[in-house]
Design an enzyme around this catalytic site. Sequence first.
Site, PDB file in Angstrom:
ATOM      1  N   THR A   1      -2.809   6.493  -4.748  1.00  0.00           N
ATOM      2  CA  THR A   1      -1.476   6.161  -4.254  1.00  0.00           C
ATOM      3  C   THR A   1      -0.784   5.204  -5.228  1.00  0.00           C
ATOM      4  O   THR A   1      -1.452   4.429  -5.897  1.00  0.00           O
ATOM      5  CB  THR A   1      -1.649   5.497  -2.863  1.00  0.00           C
ATOM      6  OG1 THR A   1      -2.096   6.497  -1.977  1.00  0.00           O
ATOM      7  CG2 THR A   1      -0.389   4.875  -2.344  1.00  0.00           C
TER       8      THR A   1
ATOM      9  N   ARG B   1      -2.869  14.578   9.563  1.00  0.00           N
ATOM     10  CA  ARG B   1      -3.162  13.152   9.330  1.00  0.00           C
ATOM     11  C   ARG B   1      -2.032  12.472   8.545  1.00  0.00           C
ATOM     12  O   ARG B   1      -1.555  12.972   7.540  1.00  0.00           O
ATOM     13  CB  ARG B   1      -4.470  13.055   8.539  1.00  0.00           C
ATOM     14  CG  ARG B   1      -4.939  11.623   8.287  1.00  0.00           C
ATOM     15  CD  ARG B   1      -4.637  11.167   6.891  1.00  0.00           C
ATOM     16  NE  ARG B   1      -5.266   9.884   6.600  1.00  0.00           N
ATOM     17  CZ  ARG B   1      -4.997   9.165   5.512  1.00  0.00           C
ATOM     18  NH1 ARG B   1      -4.134   9.601   4.632  1.00  0.00           N
ATOM     19  NH2 ARG B   1      -5.593   8.024   5.316  1.00  0.00           N
TER      20      ARG B   1
ATOM     21  N   ASP C   1      -1.442   5.115   5.977  1.00  0.00           N
ATOM     22  CA  ASP C   1      -0.691   3.854   6.009  1.00  0.00           C
ATOM     23  C   ASP C   1       0.539   3.870   5.110  1.00  0.00           C
ATOM     24  O   ASP C   1       1.474   3.111   5.328  1.00  0.00           O
ATOM     25  CB  ASP C   1      -1.608   2.695   5.582  1.00  0.00           C
ATOM     26  CG  ASP C   1      -2.108   2.864   4.167  1.00  0.00           C
ATOM     27  OD1 ASP C   1      -2.559   3.986   3.819  1.00  0.00           O
ATOM     28  OD2 ASP C   1      -2.048   1.900   3.388  1.00  0.00           O
TER      29      ASP C   1
ATOM     30  N   GLY D   1      -5.554   2.133  -0.534  1.00  0.00           N
ATOM     31  CA  GLY D   1      -6.937   2.113  -0.092  1.00  0.00           C
ATOM     32  C   GLY D   1      -7.119   3.010   1.110  1.00  0.00           C
ATOM     33  O   GLY D   1      -6.280   3.886   1.370  1.00  0.00           O
TER      34      GLY D   1
HETATM   35  N1  ASP Z   1      -3.653   4.566   1.510  1.00  0.00           N
HETATM   36  C1  ASP Z   1      -3.591   5.972   1.206  1.00  0.00           C
HETATM   37  C2  ASP Z   1      -3.886   6.776   2.452  1.00  0.00           C
HETATM   38  O1  ASP Z   1      -4.774   6.396   3.197  1.00  0.00           O
HETATM   39  C3  ASP Z   1      -4.531   6.406   0.143  1.00  0.00           C
HETATM   40  C4  ASP Z   1      -4.486   5.616  -1.138  1.00  0.00           C
HETATM   41  O2  ASP Z   1      -4.103   4.444  -1.156  1.00  0.00           O
HETATM   42  O3  ASP Z   1      -4.813   6.200  -2.176  1.00  0.00           O
HETATM   43  O4  ASP Z   1      -3.282   7.815   2.630  1.00  0.00           O
END
Ligand code: ASP
Length: 314
Positions: free
Chosen positions: A182, A210, A213, A234
């Site tokens: 992300t 799904r 965040d 994360g």
């Molecule tokens: N936070 C993101 C999610 O759970 C994934 C990421 O940060 O890479 O969709």
Amino acid sequence: MSKIAIAIHGGAGTILRSTMTPELESEYRSGLDNALNVGWEVLSRGGGSLDAVEVTVSALEDFPLFNAGRGSVFTHEGKNEMDASIMDGKTNRAGAIAFVRNVKNPIRLARLVMEKTPHILLAAEGANEFAKQMGVESAPDEYFFTDHRWQQLQDAIKDGQIRLDHADDPKSQIPNPKSLGTVGAVACDGQGNLAAATSTGGMTNKKFGRVGDTALIGSGTYADNGSCAVSCTGHGEYFMIGVTAYDVAARMKYKGLDLKKAANETLERLTEIGGDGGFIAVDARGTIVLPFNCEGMYRGYRTEDSQVVEIYRD
Ligand code: ASP
């Protein structure tokens, strides 16, 4: 005048020197440097933090190695469905989108939700319809096709898993992310106005609707001039439980902590509840923090004094 400052991330997780080639590392570094420069250019011309985070995240979305925009992971059906959110610390207004397809820069669409609708989060077909009405730049499926993402989908389908970027814990009900991609940016402009923006392709092989965040104000993105601007990366489920982006701001506001102390406490809390990842944050004095609790985080910042890009923990 406040000190202008910008920080970015391109995801966190198991990012080890031993699994990186020098060529790939230099590609990642140039992607991060380029995004920092684009945002700095806006801030140094006297532009606002909201514009700075939007163009910076757009540059990261255009860079194929990160899981956002062009480099987004594939859903089970071989599509790319993206989430993004943005928040203005001056007005406390926010915009977000979830599950959009074929939008070249989802962060632009999130900003349009903030500015052109009375809503905060638009999802799926409605968000795509809104994108059409706003005439935002679209891109065909081929634009989002990258070999490494396609291979990840084939592996995830073979193993029957829904995975965060490079997840490799097939037995876990909530997949354990080992490397996340992300992207996000936070900035403080010359007026002391703060802004934050985050964008993602979500999870490889996702098929159950799904949302993570990244689309949720308070969990993945938050900005308030009175405290700080935060963008997270994360294992999203834990950032939602911890309301992590807002948690940093709340610790500053209600406990009177400075940004560094608040960020340390928030990271401790995230670790306690079992979440892997990190975040970037800036306050109205231009102080920057980039804490994480996993092996690495693609990250960087630029201030009047320095420009730094880092990947590993050490
Ligand atoms: N936070 C993101 C999610 O759970 C994934 C990421 O940060 O890479 O969709």
